[in-house]
Write a protein that holds these residues in place. Structure first.
Motif, PDB file in Angstrom:
ATOM      1  N   VAL A   1       0.923  -1.467   0.117  1.00 37.01           N
ATOM      2  CA  VAL A   1       0.146  -0.161  -0.085  1.00 37.01           C
ATOM      3  C   VAL A   1       0.980   1.235   0.061  1.00 37.01           C
ATOM      4  O   VAL A   1       1.794   1.358   0.835  1.00 37.01           O
TER       5      VAL A   1
ATOM      6  N   ILE B   1      -4.541  -1.734  -7.530  1.00 38.33           N
ATOM      7  CA  ILE B   1      -5.566  -0.590  -7.277  1.00 38.33           C
ATOM      8  C   ILE B   1      -5.123   0.706  -7.730  1.00 38.33           C
ATOM      9  O   ILE B   1      -4.172   1.092  -6.604  1.00 38.33           O
TER      10      ILE B   1
ATOM     11  N   LEU C   1     -11.466   1.743   1.490  1.00 45.47           N
ATOM     12  CA  LEU C   1     -11.361   2.884   0.485  1.00 45.47           C
ATOM     13  C   LEU C   1     -12.926   3.492   0.285  1.00 45.47           C
ATOM     14  O   LEU C   1     -12.807   4.360  -0.536  1.00 45.47           O
TER      15      LEU C   1
ATOM     16  N   TYR D   1      -9.425  -2.742   1.864  1.00 45.95           N
ATOM     17  CA  TYR D   1      -8.690  -1.664   2.276  1.00 45.95           C
ATOM     18  C   TYR D   1      -9.274  -0.486   2.577  1.00 45.95           C
ATOM     19  O   TYR D   1      -8.586   0.451   2.616  1.00 45.95           O
TER      20      TYR D   1
ATOM     21  N   VAL E   1      -1.958  -1.403  -3.702  1.00 49.49           N
ATOM     22  CA  VAL E   1      -2.747  -0.246  -3.847  1.00 49.49           C
ATOM     23  C   VAL E   1      -1.774   0.878  -3.672  1.00 49.49           C
ATOM     24  O   VAL E   1      -1.248   1.365  -3.154  1.00 49.49           O
TER      25      VAL E   1
ATOM     26  N   THR F   1      -3.650  -7.943  -8.418  1.00 54.02           N
ATOM     27  CA  THR F   1      -4.857  -6.843  -8.418  1.00 54.02           C
ATOM     28  C   THR F   1      -4.025  -5.650  -8.216  1.00 54.02           C
ATOM     29  O   THR F   1      -3.230  -5.191  -7.285  1.00 54.02           O
TER      30      THR F   1
ATOM     31  N   LYS G   1     -12.429  -5.615  -2.646  1.00 52.48           N
ATOM     32  CA  LYS G   1     -11.378  -4.918  -2.543  1.00 52.48           C
ATOM     33  C   LYS G   1     -11.512  -3.627  -1.689  1.00 52.48           C
ATOM     34  O   LYS G   1     -10.281  -3.063  -1.231  1.00 52.48           O
TER      35      LYS G   1
ATOM     36  N   ASP H   1      -1.673  -7.973  -4.058  1.00 56.17           N
ATOM     37  CA  ASP H   1      -2.465  -6.663  -4.323  1.00 56.17           C
ATOM     38  C   ASP H   1      -1.449  -5.353  -4.156  1.00 56.17           C
ATOM     39  O   ASP H   1      -0.724  -5.358  -3.126  1.00 56.17           O
TER      40      ASP H   1
ATOM     41  N   LYS I   1      -2.789   5.006  -3.506  1.00 63.11           N
ATOM     42  CA  LYS I   1      -3.661   5.904  -3.193  1.00 63.11           C
ATOM     43  C   LYS I   1      -3.562   7.299  -3.855  1.00 63.11           C
ATOM     44  O   LYS I   1      -4.427   8.268  -3.986  1.00 63.11           O
TER      45      LYS I   1
END
Length: 262
Positions: free
Chosen positions: A122, A160, A232, A230, A141, A158, A226, A139, A143
């Motif tokens: 992340v 994101i 979101l 997380y 991520v 994945t 998802k 994953d 932001k």
């Protein structure tokens, strides 16, 4: 002679600038957790200290302060653990990892999480170009925003992105999923072979053989899960893009074999 204040750098036959590979052993360990300040360390000694903690000391959670945007930090960690970088990382951050959960409180440079096998990363800020290149699982991520060619040659997992993405995102994508909440530049999914790309914003243009896909209940379940995992919030409305499979029309014979047949 080196000038006053300079540190003499020696080299070995392999071209390594730091041939003496020793962890600095400066971390403060408290049970299953550890913390150390990377301010005065080199890239190699930061990684050596991290590897010592998770492999030799059996630490399950490591906090690294002041990474100072150094390149190639957190690479090649192949075990389950939690790693927090308090700050930003440079190029090739967290590449070739298999298992750890990583939190970067700042931003990352080019090629973050290249060839990531499993685990979670992340990033609180932005990421550069080639984010998640050849990613195979787990994953990722981000932001903030990501640069061009995010998810190039993605083979699983994945990605994101809560912000926008640059040009040629999903180029030559082979498998996996990309979830982009912002706008995307030109050439989305160019020459992709498989996988799913979800975009909530506008798309500048689609790449070769990237076409709108049919939305299913499985897509809704994936997005909701998802976002819930997380934290979101409520997901926006997405459009799905897939491979049109026009590039699947290959000849069954190699060029040399076709000549023999003709």
């Amino acid at each position: 002679m080196a000038a006053v204040g300079e540190r003499r750098i020696s080299y070995d036959a392999r071209g390594l600038a730091e041939p003496v590979a020793e962890a600095p052993r400066i971390a403060e360990i408290d049970g299953d957790t550890a913390r150390f300040d990377a301010q005065d360390l080199t890239i190699r000694t930061i990684n050596l200290e991290l590897r010592r903690l998770v492999y030799e000391e059996g630490v399950k959670e490591v906090v690294i302060d002041n990474p100072a945007s150094r390149h190639s930090l957190g690479v090649g960690i192949l075990t389950r653990c939690r790693i927090t970088f308090n700050g930003s990382l440079g190029y090739f951050a967290c590449g070739l990892i298999d298992g750890p959960e990583v939190h970067v409180t700042g931003r990352v440079g080019w090629s973050a999480c290249e060839n990531m096998m499993s685990g979670v990363v992340v990033v609180d800020g932005n990421a550069g170009s080639l984010t998640g290149a050849a990613m195979r699982g787990g994953d990722l991520v981000v932001k903030g925003r990501v640069g061009a060619r995010t998810g190039i040659d993605q083979k699983g997992g994945t990605i994101i992105v809560l912000g926008s993405a640059g040009s040629m995102t999903g180029f030559m994508m082979q498998r996996g999923r990309m979830i982009i909440c912002g706008d995307v530049g030109p050439g989305l999914g160019d020459s992709m072979y498989d996988g799913d790309i979800y975009v909530a914003g506008s798309v500048k243009s689609l790449g070769i053989d990237c076409v709108p896909g049919e939305w299913t209940d499985a897509d809704t379940e994936l997005i909701d899960r998802k976002f819930r995992i997380y934290g979101l919030g409520d997901p926006p409305e997405f459009q799905k893009f897939v491979c049109g499979k026009q590039l699947y029309n290959y000849d069954s014979l190699e060029p040399a074999e076709r000549k023999l047949v003709i």
